[in-house]
Design a protein around this motif. Sequence first.
Motif, short mmCIF file in Angstrom:
data_model
loop_
_atom_site.label_atom_id
_atom_site.label_comp_id
_atom_site.label_asym_id
_atom_site.label_seq_id
_atom_site.Cartn_x
_atom_site.Cartn_y
_atom_site.Cartn_z
N PHE A 129 0.82 -1.21 0.00
CA PHE A 129 0.00 0.00 0.00
C PHE A 129 0.85 1.27 0.00
O PHE A 129 0.36 2.36 0.29
CB PHE A 129 -0.93 -0.02 1.23
CG PHE A 129 -2.19 0.78 1.07
CD1 PHE A 129 -3.17 0.39 0.17
CD2 PHE A 129 -2.41 1.91 1.83
CE1 PHE A 129 -4.34 1.14 0.03
CE2 PHE A 129 -3.57 2.66 1.70
CZ PHE A 129 -4.54 2.28 0.78
N ALA A 179 -9.48 -1.72 2.21
CA ALA A 179 -9.24 -2.07 0.81
C ALA A 179 -9.23 -3.59 0.65
O ALA A 179 -8.95 -4.32 1.61
CB ALA A 179 -7.91 -1.50 0.32
N GLY A 211 -7.30 -6.20 -1.82
CA GLY A 211 -6.21 -6.18 -2.78
C GLY A 211 -6.34 -7.20 -3.91
O GLY A 211 -7.11 -8.16 -3.83
N SER A 212 -5.59 -6.97 -4.98
CA SER A 212 -5.53 -7.87 -6.13
C SER A 212 -4.09 -8.30 -6.37
O SER A 212 -3.16 -7.51 -6.23
CB SER A 212 -6.06 -7.18 -7.39
OG SER A 212 -7.42 -6.86 -7.26
N SER A 222 -1.38 -2.92 -7.13
CA SER A 222 -1.14 -1.50 -6.87
C SER A 222 0.28 -1.07 -7.14
O SER A 222 0.56 0.11 -7.35
CB SER A 222 -1.49 -1.16 -5.41
OG SER A 222 -0.70 -1.91 -4.52
N GLN A 241 -7.81 -6.20 3.42
CA GLN A 241 -6.83 -5.42 4.17
C GLN A 241 -7.54 -4.57 5.22
O GLN A 241 -8.35 -3.70 4.89
CB GLN A 241 -6.01 -4.55 3.21
CG GLN A 241 -5.30 -5.40 2.15
CD GLN A 241 -4.25 -4.65 1.37
OE1 GLN A 241 -3.77 -5.14 0.37
NE2 GLN A 241 -3.85 -3.48 1.82
N LYS A 270 -9.15 3.31 -5.09
CA LYS A 270 -9.61 2.63 -6.30
C LYS A 270 -8.68 2.89 -7.49
O LYS A 270 -8.53 2.05 -8.37
CB LYS A 270 -11.03 3.06 -6.64
CG LYS A 270 -12.10 2.45 -5.75
CD LYS A 270 -13.49 2.89 -6.20
CE LYS A 270 -14.57 2.25 -5.39
NZ LYS A 270 -15.93 2.67 -5.83
N TYR A 323 -7.44 -1.22 -6.18
CA TYR A 323 -8.06 -1.91 -5.05
C TYR A 323 -9.57 -1.84 -5.16
O TYR A 323 -10.13 -0.93 -5.76
CB TYR A 323 -7.64 -1.25 -3.73
CG TYR A 323 -6.20 -1.47 -3.34
CD1 TYR A 323 -5.82 -2.60 -2.63
CD2 TYR A 323 -5.22 -0.57 -3.71
CE1 TYR A 323 -4.49 -2.81 -2.28
CE2 TYR A 323 -3.90 -0.76 -3.37
CZ TYR A 323 -3.53 -1.88 -2.66
OH TYR A 323 -2.22 -2.08 -2.32
N GLN A 324 -10.23 -2.83 -4.55
CA GLN A 324 -11.67 -2.80 -4.38
C GLN A 324 -11.98 -2.33 -2.96
O GLN A 324 -11.12 -2.37 -2.08
CB GLN A 324 -12.26 -4.19 -4.63
CG GLN A 324 -11.94 -4.76 -6.00
CD GLN A 324 -12.46 -3.91 -7.14
OE1 GLN A 324 -13.60 -3.47 -7.10
NE2 GLN A 324 -11.63 -3.68 -8.15
#
Length: 252
Positions: free
Chosen positions: A35, A103, A105-106, A189, A215, A246, A250-251
């Motif tokens: 992050f 958040a 994460g991907s 990210s 997260q 976003k 992140y979602q």
Amino acid sequence: MQRSISTVLLVLLTGGLFSHHALAEQVQVAVAANFTAPLQALAAAFEQDSEHRVLAAFGASGQLYAQIVHGAPFEVLLSADASIPAKLDSEGLGVSGSRFTYAVGSLVLWSADPAYLDGSPAALKANQYRHLALANPKAAPYGLAAHEVLEKLDLSAATRHKWVEGQSITQAHQFIATGNAELGFVALSQVYKDGQLSSGSAWRVPAELHTPIRQDALLLKNGEHNPAAAAFIAYLKSAKAAAIIKAYGYQL
């Protein structure tokens, strides 16, 4: 209290420790390495919108947990998972009721070579590379997710001897960026901004191949009476913060 922080990079995100405003405070935030870029953007916006300042330390979530347990003066934790904030909460080191998901994460398979990956796992499955980078699963949730993906694709045994493990997702990214590994698993990210890949080539790992990377944030006991800590927690829940988060893939 021991104030040196040996396992994380301490970064001052402001031009000075003190505001010109009498009521300004600073907040010390422990931040999961994935992050880093979003936090820097959030800190700049928060400091512009308030009179407070952010002092941030970045590292693997497991390392940050160890620092907090051993007395590091952090006031807010932004973890890369949900389990570490929950554990700190149960151990009495967090402020009850303050924990929330900031958040989701991907994970992405990334190469610094723009032609190496074609948006699919084909190169990973071909196994023609010398090194595959990933973060230590015991310290970094993104590393654990990478292990789960390799297991789901039945590639763990075939690729294990090629793994190079970073102690954080930042170090895993460095292995790839410097060419020490042809490809590897990093946080989206780290290579994504404003809806597009910032460099190299990638395969965005489908979410069903690993446990969701939720997260969580936690207000720590050290920050319970710090107005800057409370203000930063509130800012993370704002629409402006959501837009920044976003933008890095992140979602919410």
